[in-house]
Design a protein around this motif. Structure first.
Motif, PDB file in Angstrom:
ATOM      1  N   GLU A 119     -46.221 -19.726   9.452  1.00 49.93           N
ATOM      2  CA  GLU A 119     -47.682 -19.657   9.306  1.00 49.93           C
ATOM      3  C   GLU A 119     -48.227 -20.962   8.738  1.00 49.93           C
ATOM      4  O   GLU A 119     -49.286 -21.445   9.152  1.00 49.93           O
ATOM      5  CB  GLU A 119     -48.055 -18.480   8.406  1.00 49.93           C
TER       6      GLU A 119
ATOM      7  N   GLN B 178     -43.903 -22.434  18.889  1.00 48.00           N
ATOM      8  CA  GLN B 178     -44.589 -21.362  18.167  1.00 48.00           C
ATOM      9  C   GLN B 178     -45.533 -21.903  17.103  1.00 48.00           C
ATOM     10  O   GLN B 178     -46.498 -21.233  16.721  1.00 48.00           O
ATOM     11  CB  GLN B 178     -43.554 -20.432  17.523  1.00 48.00           C
ATOM     12  N   ALA B 179     -45.282 -23.137  16.658  1.00 52.35           N
ATOM     13  CA  ALA B 179     -46.179 -23.760  15.675  1.00 52.35           C
ATOM     14  C   ALA B 179     -47.417 -24.352  16.328  1.00 52.35           C
ATOM     15  O   ALA B 179     -48.324 -24.815  15.631  1.00 52.35           O
ATOM     16  CB  ALA B 179     -45.431 -24.850  14.915  1.00 52.35           C
ATOM     17  N   GLY B 180     -47.457 -24.344  17.650  1.00 50.02           N
ATOM     18  CA  GLY B 180     -48.626 -24.852  18.353  1.00 50.02           C
ATOM     19  C   GLY B 180     -48.448 -26.228  18.953  1.00 50.02           C
ATOM     20  O   GLY B 180     -49.431 -26.881  19.328  1.00 50.02           O
TER      21      GLY B 180
ATOM     22  N   ALA C 181     -41.574 -25.313  10.485  1.00 45.59           N
ATOM     23  CA  ALA C 181     -41.397 -24.452  11.659  1.00 45.59           C
ATOM     24  C   ALA C 181     -39.939 -24.115  11.942  1.00 45.59           C
ATOM     25  O   ALA C 181     -39.649 -23.167  12.675  1.00 45.59           O
ATOM     26  CB  ALA C 181     -42.011 -25.123  12.888  1.00 45.59           C
TER      27      ALA C 181
ATOM     28  N   LYS D 158     -48.276 -23.498  11.568  1.00 48.56           N
ATOM     29  CA  LYS D 158     -49.431 -23.318  12.444  1.00 48.56           C
ATOM     30  C   LYS D 158     -50.703 -23.829  11.796  1.00 48.56           C
ATOM     31  O   LYS D 158     -51.560 -24.448  12.449  1.00 48.56           O
ATOM     32  CB  LYS D 158     -49.580 -21.832  12.800  1.00 48.56           C
ATOM     33  N   GLN D 159     -50.846 -23.579  10.497  1.00 49.52           N
ATOM     34  CA  GLN D 159     -52.041 -24.012   9.761  1.00 49.52           C
ATOM     35  C   GLN D 159     -52.171 -25.534   9.766  1.00 49.52           C
ATOM     36  O   GLN D 159     -53.262 -26.070   9.999  1.00 49.52           O
ATOM     37  CB  GLN D 159     -51.967 -23.496   8.328  1.00 49.52           C
TER      38      GLN D 159
END
Length: 521
Positions: free
Chosen positions: A341, A386-388, A300, A344-345
């Motif tokens: 991305e 932003q990565a959760g 991230a 986040k995954q």
């Protein structure tokens, strides 16, 4: 997605982050461009240094802390041996000779004719007391955890000028470890720490006006070459722009810890720095106890964007805790790519398996730790969010930061992502991994028994075997442990008046040797 694609937006976000500080500074002019170079330079008898923060203490056994060592090391106190920051070789200081007299014993011959600032003689008793006090006592010295860990040393006085030091197991770098011990008189308390130490160095502490300044005066009976400046004065200002302005306006001769855009201009001097910035992650609390979450944090972080936008590309993206030039640095190790991305995954996968990824993670940073630390920590908070992940930023002062940095850690605030700045002044990876990666290391948040065995085995090696062993360790940490999210290897900048001759080196940020400074005219 490439990190380059976002640098324009990244720079805009950084501008917004820094706007408040810019507005505050724009209302007061502290620099005077017409007096650049020190038109009101100090008289030739005083060297004036401005630091980023007031030292929390000048205690000799805490001198490996940057904020303490920059004043104390090799100025007020001295070690038995010292490492040349340019060659990496060990050189005599208070010891003139040393040799391994068995697999686990070293013998040191001590310098004669040396006195402490209080007039007492330096001898084997003082050297032995220093080792016992800093390493074997319950005083809780920072240098113990940083350099020696849980290992106690057996110290024997042979005569006034001869000392033997033994280790439980063979230690090929014991003299290098002892270079971190600043020698104090035998009369120094071993049950209480000392705010202002007595040493053998070229300067003695004249006064410490808390919150204002520290003044040093030359030690008249110093055993070595007399320093060019009879006096030294330290002040501190948290804003890099203010420190730079003090040099350009002639209010100070040396300004420490500057950033590339703090305004030192031609008086800003770059120097090789072995400091590395990283996040240290607790691995025993959810959600950071899941390796996927720790991996996500690494993906991230836009390291290239941080280096480009905050440090004008002068720093280097980091893949490990030590930079090039340190024994054990793994040159083939690649930095974690910026892949939001993927981050986040991984967080989503962990959440699907029941990991409470919404649990608050506290990102702890320290005021004035290094240039742009506030902006960097705010960007890190945003990118991890932003990565959760649920990240809360907490900025603290030095004394409070140590509660997160050193054992026993703060344990009642949940999972911690600690922003660290690690400098390996010794030039050997052992001084990094023993404290940061062993399960019980002084600054390690977790580890495994298998990894501990690898670390201990590496410490017994030498030569090419040592280099290879530590290369493997840094690779293993990135693949199997992931306690860290390395960000950047820093480049140091000091402000230096034209009235002073001084060439900074890789140790200058932690050990600013006043005796190496001379008037330019």
């Amino acid at each position: 997605m490439s990190s380059l694609r976002s640098q324009g937006q990244f720079a805009l976000r950084l501008s917004a982050v820094a706007a408040g500080g810019t507005l505050l500074l724009s209302g007061c002019s502290v620099a005077n461009s017409e007096s650049a170079g020190g038109a009101t330079a100090a008289s030739s008898d005083t060297i004036r240094v401005v630091l980023s923060q007031e030292p929390p203490t000048l205690e000799a056994c805490e001198a490996n802390l940057t904020s303490t060592g920059v004043v104390v090391r090799s100025n007020v106190t001295e070690p038995l041996v010292e490492r040349n920051p340019s060659t990496g070789e060990l050189e005599p200081r208070l010891a003139t000779e040393w040799e391994a007299t068995s697999d686990s014993e070293w013998t040191f011959k001590l310098r004669e004719g040396v006195t402490f600032h209080d007039g007492t003689p330096f001898n084997a008793e003082a050297a032995a007391h220093t080792i016992e006090r800093a390493v074997n006592s319950d005083l809780g010295c920072n240098v113990e955890g940083y350099v020696f860990g849980e290992t106690d040393l057996e110290v024997k006085i042979v005569d006034d000028t001869t000392l033997t030091v033994s280790t439980p197991e063979p230690d090929p770098i014991l003299p290098l470890r002892l270079s971190f011990l600043e020698v104090v008189p035998a009369s120094t308390s071993d049950t209480e720490k000392v705010r202002e130490p007595i040493g053998t160095g070229p300067y003695k502490i004249e006064a410490w006006d808390a919150g204002q300044k520290i003044t040093l005066a030359a030690h008249e009976d110093y055993w070595g070459e007399k320093p060019a400046y009879p006096n030294a004065e330290y002040q501190w200002r948290s804003e890099g722009t203010v420190r730079a302005a003090m040099v350009t306006s002639g209010e100070a001769d040396i300004a420490m810890g500057l950033g590339p855009d703090d305004g030192a201009g031609d008086l800003g001097v770059n120097y090789p720095n072995n400091e590395t910035v990283a996040l240290r992650l607790t691995g025993d609390m959810a959600p950071l106890d899941d390796i996927r979450v720790r991996q996500a944090i690494n993906y991230a972080i836009d390291k290239e964007g941080i280096v480009a936008s905050l440090y004008q590309g002068k720093d280097k993206v980091a893949a490990q805790l030590v930079p090039e030039g340190i024994v054990g640095h793994n040159s083939s190790l690649e930095a974690w790519p910026y892949d939001p991305e993927k981050a986040k995954q991984l967080v989503a996968e962990a959440k699907a398996d029941g990991v409470p990824v919404d649990t608050k993670i506290t990102l702890v940073a320290r005021n004035a730790q290094f240039p742009k630390v506030t902006e960097m920590s705010q960007v890190l908070q945003e990118q991890l969010a932003q990565a959760g992940l649920n990240v809360e930023l907490k900025t603290v002062e030095t004394s409070q930061h140590l509660q997160y940095q050193l054992r026993p850690f703060v344990t009642d605030e949940g999972p911690i992502a600690l922003l660290i700045q690690h400098g390996n002044q010794a030039g050997d990876a052992a001084f990094t991994v023993d404290q940061y990666m062993l399960s019980d290391g002084a600054q390690s948040a977790f580890g495994t028994s298998e990894f501990d065995e690898k670390l201990k085995a590496a410490g017994k090696t030498s030569g090419e075997d040592r280099q290879k062993a530590y290369e493997d360790i840094f690779s293993y940490q990135n693949e199997n442990i992931v306690q860290f999210a390395p960000i950047s290897h820093q480049t140091g900048i000091i402000g230096k008046s034209d009235s002073v001759n001084y060439e900074p080196n890789s140790s200058s940020g932690d050990e600013l040797r006043l005796s190496e400074m001379t008037p330019a005219n």
